[in-house]
Design a protein around this motif. Structure first.
Motif, PDB file in Angstrom:
ATOM      1  N   ALA A  28      43.165  33.517  50.447  1.00 36.29           N
ATOM      2  CA  ALA A  28      42.042  33.421  49.521  1.00 36.29           C
ATOM      3  C   ALA A  28      41.930  34.681  48.686  1.00 36.29           C
ATOM      4  CB  ALA A  28      40.749  33.168  50.287  1.00 36.29           C
ATOM      5  N   ASP A  29      42.140  35.840  49.310  1.00 42.80           N
ATOM      6  CA  ASP A  29      42.044  37.092  48.586  1.00 42.80           C
ATOM      7  C   ASP A  29      43.138  37.186  47.529  1.00 42.80           C
ATOM      8  OD1 ASP A  29      40.782  39.641  48.179  1.00 42.80           O
ATOM      9  OD2 ASP A  29      42.563  40.547  49.075  1.00 42.80           O
ATOM     10  N   ALA A  30      44.330  36.686  47.841  1.00 38.36           N
ATOM     11  CA  ALA A  30      45.451  36.744  46.909  1.00 38.36           C
ATOM     12  C   ALA A  30      45.196  35.886  45.682  1.00 38.36           C
ATOM     13  CB  ALA A  30      46.729  36.290  47.601  1.00 38.36           C
ATOM     14  N   ALA A  31      44.296  34.910  45.799  1.00 40.86           N
ATOM     15  CA  ALA A  31      44.010  34.013  44.691  1.00 40.86           C
ATOM     16  C   ALA A  31      42.941  34.580  43.767  1.00 40.86           C
ATOM     17  CB  ALA A  31      43.570  32.653  45.240  1.00 40.86           C
ATOM     18  N   GLY A  32      42.641  35.884  43.860  1.00 38.83           N
ATOM     19  CA  GLY A  32      41.557  36.489  43.104  1.00 38.83           C
ATOM     20  C   GLY A  32      41.782  36.497  41.608  1.00 38.83           C
ATOM     21  N   GLY A  33      40.680  36.436  40.878  1.00 40.97           N
ATOM     22  CA  GLY A  33      40.725  36.476  39.429  1.00 40.97           C
ATOM     23  C   GLY A  33      41.052  35.125  38.818  1.00 40.97           C
ATOM     24  N   CYS A  34      41.015  35.096  37.499  1.00 50.67           N
ATOM     25  CA  CYS A  34      41.235  33.855  36.757  1.00 50.67           C
ATOM     26  C   CYS A  34      42.415  34.014  35.810  1.00 50.67           C
ATOM     27  CB  CYS A  34      39.987  33.516  35.945  1.00 50.67           C
ATOM     28  SG  CYS A  34      38.497  33.312  36.949  1.00 50.67           S
ATOM     29  N   THR A  35      43.012  32.899  35.456  1.00 55.04           N
ATOM     30  CA  THR A  35      44.124  32.918  34.507  1.00 55.04           C
ATOM     31  C   THR A  35      43.788  32.035  33.309  1.00 55.04           C
ATOM     32  OG1 THR A  35      45.219  31.133  35.709  1.00 55.04           O
ATOM     33  CG2 THR A  35      45.853  33.366  36.287  1.00 55.04           C
ATOM     34  N   ASP A  36      44.259  32.441  32.151  1.00 58.59           N
ATOM     35  CA  ASP A  36      44.006  31.737  30.897  1.00 58.59           C
ATOM     36  C   ASP A  36      44.853  30.469  30.829  1.00 58.59           C
ATOM     37  OD1 ASP A  36      43.682  30.927  28.244  1.00 58.59           O
ATOM     38  OD2 ASP A  36      43.887  32.959  27.445  1.00 58.59           O
ATOM     39  N   GLY A 119      39.556  38.457  34.572  1.00 59.41           N
ATOM     40  CA  GLY A 119      40.293  37.436  33.837  1.00 59.41           C
ATOM     41  C   GLY A 119      39.449  36.351  33.196  1.00 59.41           C
ATOM     42  N   LEU A 120      38.128  36.341  33.440  1.00 55.76           N
ATOM     43  CA  LEU A 120      37.235  35.345  32.841  1.00 55.76           C
ATOM     44  C   LEU A 120      36.394  36.043  31.778  1.00 55.76           C
ATOM     45  CD1 LEU A 120      36.301  32.377  32.971  1.00 55.76           C
ATOM     46  CD2 LEU A 120      34.589  33.087  34.652  1.00 55.76           C
TER      47      LEU A 120
END
Length: 123
Positions: A28-36, A119-120
């Protein structure tokens, strides 16, 4: 946003409900942030089913855990869930059929307490 940040205890993942989602704290931690996504939306990981709100904190629905698209983020009323707290909200369309609703970023992976999700963009 802070969904799941580094958890000090492996057992905390179970307390937070991650065990039932099939996610480890590390995953879950590795999935942090957002991508465009390149179309005005951003893909972010929601680590736990989240309530959705309209203005003035009126609850309208639910956004289920998993990868979801968001438009932007803005400041709002502080919300807490265990050790997590944040006043940032991300705008999305929920799984209850509501469009243009808000989810507190404590339910998104990435970021920290009272910090926006990386990233958002801001609304």
């Amino acid at each position: 946003m802070f969904g799941v940040r580094r958890l000090a205890l492996a057992g905390a993942a179970t307390v937070l409900g991650l065990g039932t989602l099939g996610l480890s704290a590390t995953a879950a931690d590795a999935a942090g942030g957002c991508t465009d996504n390149g179309n005005g939306t951003y893909n972010c990981h929601v680590w736990k089913d989240a309530p959705t709100f309209r203005e003035n904190n009126v609850r309208v629905g639910t956004l289920h855990a998993g990868d979801n698209y968001f438009y932007c983020q803005a400041r709002g009323t502080e919300m807490s869930d265990g050790q997590y707290h944040n006043f940032w909200y991300a705008k999305t369309d929920d799984d209850s059929g509501n469009r243009g609703v808000w989810v507190n970023v404590i339910h998104l992976s990435g970021g920290g307490n009272d910090e926006p999700v990386p990233g958002l963009p801001f609304c």
